[in-house]
Design a protein around this motif. Structure first.
Motif, PDB file in Angstrom:
ATOM      1  N   ALA A   1       0.875  -1.173   0.000  1.00 23.96           N
ATOM      2  CA  ALA A   1       0.000   0.000   0.000  1.00 23.96           C
ATOM      3  C   ALA A   1       0.909   1.219   0.000  1.00 23.96           C
ATOM      4  CB  ALA A   1      -0.926   0.003   1.213  1.00 23.96           C
ATOM      5  N   THR A   2       0.695   2.112  -0.950  1.00 21.91           N
ATOM      6  CA  THR A   2       1.544   3.295  -1.046  1.00 21.91           C
ATOM      7  C   THR A   2       0.664   4.534  -1.114  1.00 21.91           C
ATOM      8  OG1 THR A   2       1.580   3.213  -3.463  1.00 21.91           O
ATOM      9  CG2 THR A   2       3.332   2.035  -2.309  1.00 21.91           C
ATOM     10  N   ALA A   3       1.245   5.677  -0.765  1.00 16.39           N
ATOM     11  CA  ALA A   3       0.483   6.921  -0.775  1.00 16.39           C
ATOM     12  C   ALA A   3       1.244   7.988  -1.544  1.00 16.39           C
ATOM     13  CB  ALA A   3       0.232   7.397   0.647  1.00 16.39           C
ATOM     14  N   THR A   4       0.483   8.920  -2.149  1.00 15.01           N
ATOM     15  CA  THR A   4       1.121  10.044  -2.800  1.00 15.01           C
ATOM     16  C   THR A   4       1.746  10.912  -1.723  1.00 15.01           C
ATOM     17  OG1 THR A   4      -1.050  11.086  -2.776  1.00 15.01           O
ATOM     18  CG2 THR A   4      -0.330  10.177  -4.862  1.00 15.01           C
ATOM     19  N   CYS A   5       2.669  11.754  -2.101  1.00 14.41           N
ATOM     20  CA  CYS A   5       3.438  12.519  -1.125  1.00 14.41           C
ATOM     21  C   CYS A   5       2.513  13.284  -0.188  1.00 14.41           C
ATOM     22  CB  CYS A   5       4.378  13.486  -1.818  1.00 14.41           C
ATOM     23  SG  CYS A   5       3.568  14.940  -2.476  1.00 14.41           S
ATOM     24  N   GLY A   6       2.973  13.462   1.041  1.00 17.36           N
ATOM     25  CA  GLY A   6       2.154  14.156   2.027  1.00 17.36           C
ATOM     26  C   GLY A   6       1.492  13.189   2.984  1.00 17.36           C
ATOM     27  N   CYS A   7       1.529  11.912   2.649  1.00 16.91           N
ATOM     28  CA  CYS A   7       0.962  10.914   3.560  1.00 16.91           C
ATOM     29  C   CYS A   7       2.090  10.101   4.164  1.00 16.91           C
ATOM     30  CB  CYS A   7       0.042   9.958   2.807  1.00 16.91           C
ATOM     31  SG  CYS A   7      -1.458  10.700   2.201  1.00 16.91           S
ATOM     32  N   THR A   8       1.809   9.533   5.329  1.00 13.93           N
ATOM     33  CA  THR A   8       2.758   8.562   5.862  1.00 13.93           C
ATOM     34  C   THR A   8       2.526   7.290   5.072  1.00 13.93           C
ATOM     35  OG1 THR A   8       1.146   7.813   7.461  1.00 13.93           O
ATOM     36  CG2 THR A   8       2.730   9.464   8.208  1.00 13.93           C
ATOM     37  N   ARG A   9       3.432   6.367   5.210  1.00 16.84           N
ATOM     38  CA  ARG A   9       3.257   5.057   4.591  1.00 16.84           C
ATOM     39  C   ARG A   9       2.002   4.435   5.226  1.00 16.84           C
ATOM     40  NH1 ARG A   9       6.497   1.386   2.165  1.00 16.84           N
ATOM     41  NH2 ARG A   9       5.985  -0.790   2.528  1.00 16.84           N
ATOM     42  N   PRO A  10       1.043   4.059   4.412  1.00 15.20           N
ATOM     43  CA  PRO A  10      -0.178   3.463   4.984  1.00 15.20           C
ATOM     44  C   PRO A  10       0.150   2.140   5.650  1.00 15.20           C
ATOM     45  CG  PRO A  10      -0.459   4.028   2.662  1.00 15.20           C
ATOM     46  CD  PRO A  10       1.003   4.135   2.958  1.00 15.20           C
ATOM     47  N   ASP A  11      -0.557   1.842   6.732  1.00 23.95           N
ATOM     48  CA  ASP A  11      -0.321   0.530   7.326  1.00 23.95           C
ATOM     49  C   ASP A  11      -1.513  -0.356   7.029  1.00 23.95           C
ATOM     50  OD1 ASP A  11      -1.737  -0.485   9.655  1.00 23.95           O
ATOM     51  OD2 ASP A  11      -1.222   1.385  10.645  1.00 23.95           O
ATOM     52  N   TYR A  12      -1.228  -1.602   6.716  1.00 25.55           N
ATOM     53  CA  TYR A  12      -2.251  -2.524   6.214  1.00 25.55           C
ATOM     54  C   TYR A  12      -1.996  -3.902   6.798  1.00 25.55           C
ATOM     55  CZ  TYR A  12       1.562  -3.880   3.084  1.00 25.55           C
ATOM     56  OH  TYR A  12       2.772  -4.300   2.592  1.00 25.55           O
ATOM     57  N   PRO A  13      -3.021  -4.769   6.789  1.00 25.21           N
ATOM     58  CA  PRO A  13      -2.827  -6.113   7.345  1.00 25.21           C
ATOM     59  C   PRO A  13      -1.905  -6.953   6.464  1.00 25.21           C
ATOM     60  CG  PRO A  13      -5.066  -5.849   6.488  1.00 25.21           C
ATOM     61  CD  PRO A  13      -4.400  -4.514   6.381  1.00 25.21           C
TER      62      PRO A  13
END
Length: 127
Positions: free
Chosen positions: A45-57
């Motif tokens: 799971a990745t995010a565009t800049c400005g987000c933290t690295r999303p955490d996922y199961p």
């Protein structure tokens, strides 16, 4: 067993956070359900800049089981209307899903906070 297919279904694909002040952090959990017949496995799971690295199961999500992707949006240096995408890669069909954080960031001190009605002086009553 993973003989079946996985179907990652999000109740809500866009989270509207409204208007925040620069520097605020928006945290949100995108909840999903595996509507398929086999295990759902999220590989990234990745995010565009400005987000933290999303955490996922990391563990497989069985058929009809729920999971969530947790995201934090850091608004420092991000002014104006924002639409941040979180990209989720899995064995679902389609293999790539997008969810969004959407809202507006204003400079610190520019967020107008209306006083609650009960806090306003009551000038109408006469003794």
């Amino acid at each position: 067993s993973n003989d079946g297919w996985a179907d990652m279904f999000f109740e809500e694909e866009t989270f509207y956070f409204g208007t925040i002040e620069e520097g605020d952090i928006v945290k949100h959990s995108f909840k999903f359900n595996n509507r398929g017949t086999g295990d759902l496995v999220i590989s990234e799971a990745t995010a565009t800049c400005g987000c933290t690295r999303p955490d996922y199961p990391f563990l497989p999500i069985g058929p009809n089981e729920n999971g969530e992707i947790n995201v934090a949006f850091h608004s420092t240096g991000k002014l104006g209307m924002q639409r941040k995408a979180v990209t989720i890669f899995s064995n679902s069909s389609p293999k790539v899903k997008l969810v969004y954080l959407e809202g507006k960031v204003v400079k610190k001190g520019e967020l107008e906070v209306a006083p609650a009605p009960e806090l306003q002086a009551d000038t109408t009553s006469s003794n």
